[in-house]
Scaffold this motif. Structure first.
Motif, PDB file in Angstrom:
ATOM      1  N   ALA A 125      55.783  45.583  43.154  1.00 59.63           N
ATOM      2  CA  ALA A 125      56.277  44.359  43.790  1.00 59.63           C
ATOM      3  C   ALA A 125      57.697  44.033  43.337  1.00 59.63           C
ATOM      4  N   LEU A 126      57.990  44.238  42.056  1.00 61.12           N
ATOM      5  CA  LEU A 126      59.330  43.935  41.541  1.00 61.12           C
ATOM      6  C   LEU A 126      60.387  44.843  42.158  1.00 61.12           C
ATOM      7  N   ILE A 158      63.032  32.904  42.450  1.00 64.84           N
ATOM      8  CA  ILE A 158      63.188  34.072  43.334  1.00 64.84           C
ATOM      9  C   ILE A 158      62.113  35.126  43.077  1.00 64.84           C
ATOM     10  N   ILE A 159      62.040  35.604  41.835  1.00 65.72           N
ATOM     11  CA  ILE A 159      61.164  36.749  41.550  1.00 65.72           C
ATOM     12  C   ILE A 159      59.697  36.418  41.779  1.00 65.72           C
ATOM     13  N   VAL A 160      59.215  35.345  41.156  1.00 65.78           N
ATOM     14  CA  VAL A 160      57.788  35.001  41.294  1.00 65.78           C
ATOM     15  C   VAL A 160      57.403  34.696  42.742  1.00 65.78           C
ATOM     16  N   PRO A 161      58.174  33.863  43.481  1.00 61.37           N
ATOM     17  CA  PRO A 161      57.805  33.649  44.901  1.00 61.37           C
ATOM     18  C   PRO A 161      57.801  34.941  45.720  1.00 61.37           C
ATOM     19  N   VAL A 192      50.737  38.988  43.020  1.00 61.39           N
ATOM     20  CA  VAL A 192      50.007  38.042  42.165  1.00 61.39           C
ATOM     21  C   VAL A 192      48.626  37.765  42.739  1.00 61.39           C
ATOM     22  N   THR A 193      48.551  37.580  44.059  1.00 56.58           N
ATOM     23  CA  THR A 193      47.264  37.353  44.718  1.00 56.58           C
ATOM     24  C   THR A 193      46.310  38.509  44.481  1.00 56.58           C
ATOM     25  N   ILE A 194      46.811  39.730  44.639  1.00 56.43           N
ATOM     26  CA  ILE A 194      45.974  40.916  44.446  1.00 56.43           C
ATOM     27  C   ILE A 194      45.522  41.038  42.997  1.00 56.43           C
ATOM     28  N   CYS A 195      46.450  40.875  42.067  1.00 52.21           N
ATOM     29  CA  CYS A 195      46.122  41.035  40.648  1.00 52.21           C
ATOM     30  C   CYS A 195      45.151  39.959  40.168  1.00 52.21           C
ATOM     31  N   LEU A 196      45.353  38.724  40.605  1.00 48.32           N
ATOM     32  CA  LEU A 196      44.423  37.663  40.233  1.00 48.32           C
ATOM     33  C   LEU A 196      43.031  37.933  40.798  1.00 48.32           C
ATOM     34  N   PHE A 197      42.975  38.411  42.039  1.00 48.14           N
ATOM     35  CA  PHE A 197      41.687  38.725  42.649  1.00 48.14           C
ATOM     36  C   PHE A 197      40.977  39.842  41.892  1.00 48.14           C
ATOM     37  N   LEU A 198      41.694  40.917  41.578  1.00 48.11           N
ATOM     38  CA  LEU A 198      41.084  42.063  40.899  1.00 48.11           C
ATOM     39  C   LEU A 198      40.626  41.709  39.487  1.00 48.11           C
ATOM     40  N   THR A 199      41.471  41.000  38.744  1.00 49.27           N
ATOM     41  CA  THR A 199      41.096  40.662  37.377  1.00 49.27           C
ATOM     42  C   THR A 199      39.962  39.641  37.345  1.00 49.27           C
ATOM     43  N   THR A 200      39.964  38.713  38.290  1.00 51.76           N
ATOM     44  CA  THR A 200      38.884  37.723  38.337  1.00 51.76           C
ATOM     45  C   THR A 200      37.547  38.388  38.643  1.00 51.76           C
ATOM     46  N   SER A 201      37.522  39.226  39.662  1.00 53.02           N
ATOM     47  CA  SER A 201      36.267  39.894  40.021  1.00 53.02           C
ATOM     48  C   SER A 201      35.813  40.851  38.930  1.00 53.02           C
TER      49      SER A 201
END
Length: 294
Positions: free
Chosen positions: A180-181, A206-209, A215-224
């Protein structure tokens, strides 16, 4: 001719989609439907007949199963801490290894490697490190941190599992963040620097937005993955001391396969499934709203 074309189109869809759909029904849909049925039975997982018990399993879980709710509370706390730490570490590593470093390719490979190792094997390796390795280092250096009973108390065992989970998972999430970066427009960053933006402002505005899809993908994967954590739990602590670090997945496994309460275990699994689904869907919807188009 038009009808013949429709028949050919349907035939193509059946040929290409049919086998995958069939296996999906056999492997996913059918077992899920059977599990939903067993939720309302007292089947032991061995006998040929499963007597209908209605809502008895659910009533027992909500009114007379303190161990399940202890596991639920542990899993909830573990997930919250593990998700935050994993993503912070992964993002920090991604930012570091996205710089101009000579050894960044080697470092990326080394950091990613723990994700390749199986959970049970990784857990037993870290069990040896916590029990033998840390004790030897503590005896040699006198540092109190290494002399702690890392897997012997409720608090230290919790953090021991968190450490291993983060160590195993951060490398995979790091790769997603790096991808992503790399896609962040360089001219936009240069323009912001020329306008006097600081590193913190670049990161925040800039970078985070720009990398919010990652971020959505990583949060989903780590949460599950954190909610479903089983192998590390089994190999590191076995749910101990007592049942203080028993995850919901381990609790369900023992209920169904160790104690032969398959109906009750399936009821717990269904509650677990809908709970995780609700949390992950909510997380995805919330983070999706913060995504911006490049």
């Amino acid at each position: 001719m038009r009808q013949k074309g429709r028949h050919q189109e349907w035939l193509q869809q059946i040929v290409f989609i049919g086998p995958g759909l069939l296996f999906f029904i056999l492997i996913v849909v059918a077992p899920f439907a059977m599990g939903f049925y067993y939720t309302f039975t007292d089947w032991d997982g061995i006998s040929n007949q499963a007597a209908w018990s209605g809502l008895d399993n659910l009533k027992k879980i909500f009114t007379d199963d303190e161990r399940f709710w202890t596991s639920f509370w542990f899993t909830l706390r573990f997930t919250a801490v593990a998700v935050i730490l994993t993503n912070l570490v992964a993002f920090g590593l991604a930012m570091l290894l996205n710089q101009k470093l000579r050894t960044k390719k080697v470092l990326r490979t080394v950091i990613f490697l723990p994700n390749v190792i199986g959970g049970l094997l990784l857990g037993y390796i870290w069990y040896f490190i916590f029990v033998r390795g840390f004790a030897a280092i503590g005896e040699a250096t006198g540092i109190e941190l290494f002399n702690l009973a890392w897997l012997g108390t409720k608090a230290t065992a919790f953090w021991g599992i968190v450490i291993v989970f983060v160590w195993q998972t951060a490398g995979y999430m790091m790769v997603i963040y790096i991808a992503a970066l790399v896609s962040v427009p360089k001219d936009l960053l240069e323009a912001a620097k020329i306008d006097g933006a600081s590193s913190g402002q670049l990161l925040r505005s800039i970078i985070v937005p720009m990398i919010m899809p990652a971020v959505t993908i990583c949060l989903f994967l780590t949460t599950s993955n954190a909610f479903k954590m089983f192998d590390l739990n089994l190999s590191l602590t076995g749910g101990g001391p007592g049942y203080a670090t028993e995850s919901i997945a381990l609790n369900i496994y023992r209920e169904a396969l160790t104690y032969s309460h398959y109906g009750l275990g399936t009821a717990k699994a269904m509650i677990f499934f809908f709970g995780v689904a609700l949390i992950t869907v909510t997380q995805v919807l919330l983070t999706k709203k913060r995504e911006v188009e490049v």
